[in-house]
Design a protein around this motif. Structure first.
Motif, short mmCIF file in Angstrom:
data_model
loop_
_atom_site.label_atom_id
_atom_site.label_comp_id
_atom_site.label_asym_id
_atom_site.label_seq_id
_atom_site.Cartn_x
_atom_site.Cartn_y
_atom_site.Cartn_z
N SER A 183 1.04 -0.97 0.22
CA SER A 183 -0.28 -0.36 -0.37
C SER A 183 1.06 1.49 -0.31
O SER A 183 0.41 2.64 -0.95
N THR A 184 1.84 1.25 0.76
CA THR A 184 2.49 2.36 0.51
C THR A 184 4.11 2.74 0.37
O THR A 184 4.74 4.16 0.38
N GLY A 185 4.55 1.52 -0.49
CA GLY A 185 5.94 1.08 -0.68
C GLY A 185 7.29 1.01 0.10
O GLY A 185 7.96 1.15 -0.15
N TYR A 186 6.72 1.04 1.27
CA TYR A 186 7.58 1.31 2.21
C TYR A 186 8.68 -0.42 2.00
O TYR A 186 8.03 -1.18 2.14
N VAL A 187 10.00 0.12 2.50
CA VAL A 187 10.90 -0.91 2.10
C VAL A 187 11.57 -1.73 3.54
O VAL A 187 11.92 -0.82 4.41
N TYR A 188 11.11 -3.06 3.76
CA TYR A 188 11.41 -4.07 4.69
C TYR A 188 12.02 -4.68 5.52
O TYR A 188 13.21 -4.59 5.92
N ASN A 189 12.75 -5.23 4.06
CA ASN A 189 13.65 -5.63 3.33
C ASN A 189 14.67 -5.71 2.60
O ASN A 189 13.52 -5.53 0.98
N PHE A 190 15.67 -5.81 2.08
CA PHE A 190 16.28 -6.11 1.29
C PHE A 190 17.12 -6.40 1.00
O PHE A 190 18.69 -6.78 1.96
N ARG A 191 18.50 -7.08 -0.36
CA ARG A 191 18.92 -8.16 -0.08
C ARG A 191 19.97 -7.19 -1.79
O ARG A 191 19.38 -7.53 -3.19
N VAL A 192 21.00 -7.48 -2.14
CA VAL A 192 21.99 -6.42 -2.94
C VAL A 192 22.56 -7.38 -4.17
O VAL A 192 23.21 -8.21 -3.82
N TYR A 193 21.97 -7.51 -5.25
CA TYR A 193 22.43 -8.35 -6.30
C TYR A 193 24.13 -8.11 -6.80
O TYR A 193 24.46 -7.43 -7.31
N THR A 194 24.53 -9.31 -5.53
CA THR A 194 25.97 -9.28 -6.54
C THR A 194 26.72 -10.03 -7.02
O THR A 194 28.11 -10.13 -7.25
N GLY A 195 25.90 -10.53 -8.34
CA GLY A 195 26.55 -11.78 -9.48
C GLY A 195 25.72 -13.18 -8.91
O GLY A 195 24.69 -13.84 -7.91
N ARG A 196 25.87 -13.95 -10.42
CA ARG A 196 25.25 -15.23 -10.09
C ARG A 196 25.87 -16.39 -8.74
O ARG A 196 24.73 -17.16 -8.23
N ASP A 197 27.21 -16.12 -8.51
CA ASP A 197 27.67 -16.82 -7.65
C ASP A 197 27.91 -16.44 -6.45
O ASP A 197 28.67 -16.46 -5.01
N SER A 198 26.35 -15.68 -5.89
CA SER A 198 26.86 -15.04 -4.56
C SER A 198 26.06 -16.05 -4.22
O SER A 198 25.22 -17.08 -4.11
N ASN A 199 26.45 -16.32 -2.42
CA ASN A 199 26.12 -17.54 -1.61
C ASN A 199 24.59 -17.27 -1.12
O ASN A 199 24.49 -16.23 -0.37
N ILE A 200 23.74 -17.57 -1.38
CA ILE A 200 22.49 -17.43 -0.28
C ILE A 200 21.99 -18.73 0.36
O ILE A 200 22.11 -19.37 -0.31
N ASP A 201 21.42 -18.20 1.65
CA ASP A 201 21.42 -19.90 2.57
C ASP A 201 20.80 -18.56 3.94
O ASP A 201 21.42 -19.17 5.10
N PRO A 202 19.05 -18.38 3.71
CA PRO A 202 18.97 -18.06 5.03
C PRO A 202 18.73 -18.90 6.04
O PRO A 202 18.38 -20.38 5.59
N PRO A 203 18.34 -18.78 7.25
CA PRO A 203 18.11 -20.12 7.95
C PRO A 203 16.63 -20.81 7.96
O PRO A 203 15.61 -19.77 7.34
N GLY A 204 16.39 -21.65 8.18
CA GLY A 204 14.89 -22.40 8.01
C GLY A 204 14.67 -22.23 6.24
O GLY A 204 13.98 -23.19 6.28
N CYS A 205 15.52 -22.66 5.48
CA CYS A 205 15.08 -22.01 4.47
C CYS A 205 15.32 -23.95 3.47
O CYS A 205 16.13 -24.26 3.88
N PRO A 206 13.77 -24.91 3.19
CA PRO A 206 14.19 -26.00 2.72
C PRO A 206 15.34 -26.49 1.87
O PRO A 206 15.81 -25.41 1.11
N PRO A 207 16.30 -27.19 2.17
CA PRO A 207 17.47 -27.52 1.69
C PRO A 207 17.12 -27.99 -0.33
O PRO A 207 17.82 -27.66 -1.06
N THR A 208 16.26 -27.41 -0.55
CA THR A 208 15.93 -28.19 -1.86
C THR A 208 15.57 -26.77 -2.52
O THR A 208 14.82 -27.20 -3.88
N PHE A 209 15.67 -25.78 -2.39
CA PHE A 209 15.36 -24.19 -2.00
C PHE A 209 16.54 -24.05 -4.06
O PHE A 209 17.37 -24.66 -3.26
N GLY A 210 15.59 -22.84 -5.12
CA GLY A 210 16.61 -22.37 -6.42
C GLY A 210 16.56 -21.42 -5.30
O GLY A 210 16.67 -20.65 -4.43
N VAL A 211 17.57 -20.43 -5.93
CA VAL A 211 18.17 -18.98 -6.07
C VAL A 211 16.71 -17.98 -5.81
O VAL A 211 16.85 -17.14 -5.13
N SER A 212 15.60 -18.23 -6.66
CA SER A 212 15.00 -17.19 -6.42
C SER A 212 13.62 -17.70 -5.67
O SER A 212 13.57 -16.58 -4.70
#
Length: 227
Positions: free
Chosen positions: A82-111
């Protein structure tokens, strides 16, 4: 010269845990923490990309013609709808960036991991998440539903798990067809082109819409099917 870290602590560039944003990481982390501390977003939130204008030399600078800036630094952002307020963000630094958030299912892809990382602070609070076809998937929506976060978004017709019988179904312009499996609703709508959607928010009902001064109601078929 303004420094936020000790350069001597930086890992070599060829190290698997090297951070291309090492020199400003404390600032980025502080901003994300403050964004979530000072404001609680409403029920409806969204995840999408944004582009910060930058024309200098940078390894991960992006060119996205659909964005207003076109050249710059890409951000993945979770915002209040409704407002466009940014609650969280991540800077894209390349395809080889390591993304491993806590509690994330291990079978998930990058998106899927991007959505999980951006939204995990709001899980189990009853939010409605809206995304585009880069993120939408059957596996992601099922896991989000498990943490009390329902979702809706357009989806690519070749996504794994999306019902092929719906993709192949022939419809006239203005017609809609839907398939349901428990919390998941898969939908195909024909306008100027075929539009595919996946939702754990909505039901199969349709509403009249005004088209060039006329009111029409899309014909709609609903059957139950295991996705």
């Amino acid at each position: 010269m303004l420094h936020f870290v000790d350069n001597a602590l930086a890992l070599p560039r060829d190290h698997p845990d090297s951070d291309r944003l090492f020199k400003i990481r404390p600032v980025l982390d502080h901003l994300v923490d403050r964004f979530s501390e000072i404001y609680v977003p409403g029920k409806e939130i969204s995840v999408d990309e944004s582009l910060v204008l930058f024309k200098g030399r940078l390894f991960f600078r992006q060119y996205i013609p659909s964005k207003r800036a076109r050249y710059g630094i890409k951000l993945y952002m979770l915002s209040e709808s409704s407002t466009g307020y940014v609650y969280n963000f991540r800077v894209y630094t390349g395809r080889d960036s390591n993304i491993d958030p806590p509690g994330c299912p291990p079978t998930f892809g990058v998106s899927e991991k991007i959505v999980w990382e951006l939204g995990r602070r709001l899980f189990n609070k009853g939010h409605h998440l809206y995304v585009d076809n880069f993120y939408t998937g059957v596996r992601l929506f099922k896991e989000l539903f498990r943490v009390d976060t329902v979702a809706c978004g357009t989806i690519r017709s070749n996504r794994k798990g999306y019902p092929k019988v719906l993709v192949c179904k022939k419809l006239e312009k203005g017609q809609c067809s839907a398939l349901r499996n428990d919390e998941l609703l898969a939908l195909k709508f024909v306008d100027k082109r075929d539009v595919y959607m996946l939702s754990t928010i909505h039901d199969e009902s349709t509403s009249p819409v005004a088209v060039w001064g006329q009111v029409t109601e899309s014909a709609q078929t609903c059957v139950h099917l295991r996705l």
